[in-house]
Design an enzyme around this catalytic site. Structure first.
Site, mmCIF file in Angstrom:
data_model
loop_
_atom_site.group_PDB
_atom_site.id
_atom_site.type_symbol
_atom_site.label_atom_id
_atom_site.label_comp_id
_atom_site.label_asym_id
_atom_site.label_seq_id
_atom_site.Cartn_x
_atom_site.Cartn_y
_atom_site.Cartn_z
ATOM 1 N N HIS A 1 8.962 1.072 3.493
ATOM 2 C CA HIS A 1 10.078 1.106 4.448
ATOM 3 C C HIS A 1 10.967 -0.097 4.160
ATOM 4 O O HIS A 1 10.692 -0.883 3.240
ATOM 5 C CB HIS A 1 9.551 1.104 5.887
ATOM 6 C CG HIS A 1 8.534 0.035 6.157
ATOM 7 N ND1 HIS A 1 8.867 -1.309 6.178
ATOM 8 C CD2 HIS A 1 7.195 0.093 6.375
ATOM 9 C CE1 HIS A 1 7.787 -2.013 6.428
ATOM 10 N NE2 HIS A 1 6.747 -1.192 6.534
ATOM 11 N N HIS B 1 9.411 -3.537 3.415
ATOM 12 C CA HIS B 1 8.934 -3.770 2.045
ATOM 13 C C HIS B 1 10.097 -4.071 1.105
ATOM 14 O O HIS B 1 9.999 -4.913 0.221
ATOM 15 C CB HIS B 1 8.223 -2.527 1.500
ATOM 16 C CG HIS B 1 6.933 -2.191 2.190
ATOM 17 N ND1 HIS B 1 6.789 -1.077 2.967
ATOM 18 C CD2 HIS B 1 5.735 -2.818 2.195
ATOM 19 C CE1 HIS B 1 5.553 -1.023 3.434
ATOM 20 N NE2 HIS B 1 4.891 -2.069 2.982
ATOM 21 N N GLY C 1 4.837 -10.341 4.076
ATOM 22 C CA GLY C 1 5.686 -10.302 5.269
ATOM 23 C C GLY C 1 5.051 -11.044 6.431
ATOM 24 O O GLY C 1 3.831 -11.014 6.620
ATOM 25 N N SER D 1 6.802 -0.972 10.209
ATOM 26 C CA SER D 1 5.420 -0.847 9.735
ATOM 27 C C SER D 1 5.200 0.581 9.269
ATOM 28 O O SER D 1 5.771 1.527 9.842
ATOM 29 C CB SER D 1 4.466 -1.166 10.894
ATOM 30 O OG SER D 1 3.179 -0.652 10.620
ATOM 31 N N SER D 2 4.380 0.734 8.241
ATOM 32 C CA SER D 2 4.089 2.091 7.748
ATOM 33 C C SER D 2 3.421 2.917 8.846
ATOM 34 O O SER D 2 3.521 4.142 8.859
ATOM 35 C CB SER D 2 3.162 2.023 6.539
ATOM 36 O OG SER D 2 3.741 1.199 5.562
ATOM 37 N N MET E 1 0.848 -1.198 0.000
ATOM 38 C CA MET E 1 0.000 0.000 0.000
ATOM 39 C C MET E 1 0.885 1.249 0.000
ATOM 40 O O MET E 1 0.451 2.322 0.415
ATOM 41 C CB MET E 1 -0.927 -0.009 1.215
ATOM 42 C CG MET E 1 -1.920 -1.176 1.163
ATOM 43 S SD MET E 1 -3.462 -0.889 2.039
ATOM 44 C CE MET E 1 -2.880 -0.676 3.693
ATOM 45 N N GLY E 2 2.129 1.094 -0.433
ATOM 46 C CA GLY E 2 3.021 2.246 -0.523
ATOM 47 C C GLY E 2 3.588 2.646 0.821
ATOM 48 O O GLY E 2 3.580 1.863 1.766
#
Ligand code: PAF
Length: 281
Positions: free
Chosen positions: A34, A37, A147, A185-186, A30-31
């Protein structure tokens, strides 16, 4: 690196890749990428000739009171990072193409979606399995990489893939952690300074569980009590949504830690909800 924004174009490219007998790997994201990803992209690089990274903030997996609108977005930064990590194609579809106004078809893994995160976030996994299923249809990957940080998501997707008969191998890559142990995590970027400092309580709690199991304590009630104490000692205002012990593949709850038991937990601190997990045995 090629950036594709239309579903038709992506489908055409996917057909070409398959016709050329090249192996492709999909990394759905979802962009707001980090290092976690980027590790998934590097893992995909090892598994296939062509790495496709999708970037799409999927509205169907957010509840009405969740953070869809404020979810971090950084298209420029993401493109740079994907290129550096070895991505070949970035698929960035527009929401109207994925969910036109008359959209009404959903894919749902019935039981597994209703436990753990599914209790607190009803409808979340239905949104995840729907978008992943659509991405599989559009990009036709041989392999898809997810992940372990989102452990339940990975297991639910694995089940969906099997049940729907997608010829896609699911790879689950290990969680990438910050130096102090916080899982990347985002959503970590929502944490204020004190929240960031206290967020390590999830890792401390999981490490405590792991140490207890190593010392021969398998009773999940005893382990839970210790984990709760560790969390509150580190973050006194933390609210624990759940601490759960489940079988790695089936998500069935266990009372005693046995082989393949995963401990997962969700904690709210300083206005941010964080999840993490660890295999205990
Ligand atoms: O893990 C995520 O970022 C999302 O849930 C996924 C798998 C990309 C589906 O939107």
């Amino acid at each position: 690196m090629q950036t594709i924004r239309s579903v038709k174009k992506m489908q055409a490219v996917a057909w070409k890749i398959a016709a050329g007998k090249m192996k492709s790997a999909l990394v759905p994201t979802m962009g707001a990428l980090h290092d976690g990803h980027l590790t998934l992209i590097k893992r995909a690089r090892k598994a296939a000739d062509i790495v496709i990274v999708s970037v799409f903030v999927n509205p169907a997996q957010f509840g009405p009171k969740e953070d869809f609108k404020r979810y971090p977005r950084d298209e420029k930064g993401d493109l740079k990072k994907i290129k550096k990590a070895g991505g070949n194609i970035v698929f960035m579809p527009k929401a109207v193409e994925i969910y036109p106004a008359d959209y009404e078809t959903y894919v749902s893994v019935e039981k597994m979606s209703g436990v753990l995160e599914g209790v607190v976030r009803p409808g979340h996994f239905r949104g995840v399995t729907t978008i992943v299923s659509k991405l599989f249809n559009i990009t036709r990957p041989d392999v898809a990489v997810f992940g372990m940080k989102d452990y339940q998501q990975a297991i639910v997707i694995k089940k969906m893939t099997r049940d729907m008969g997608y010829p896609v191998e699911i790879i689950i890559a290990p969680t990438v952690r910050e130096e102090d142990g916080l899982a990347m995590s985002s959503r970590n970027r929502y944490l204020d300074e004190i929240g960031r400092w206290e967020a390590v309580c999830l890792f401390y709690a999981l490490r405590t569980a792991q140490e207890m199991v190593k010392a021969g304590i398998f009773d999940t009630r005893l382990i839970t009590r210790e984990m709760q104490a560790v969390i509150l000692a580190t973050s006194p205002s933390a609210q624990i949504d759940y601490i759960a012990f489940t079988d790695k593949e089936t998500l069935t709850t266990v009372k005693k830690v046995v082989k393949n038991t995963v401990c997962s937990l969700a904690v709210r601190l300083h206005g941010v909800r964080l999840i993490d997990n660890m295999k205990l045995k």
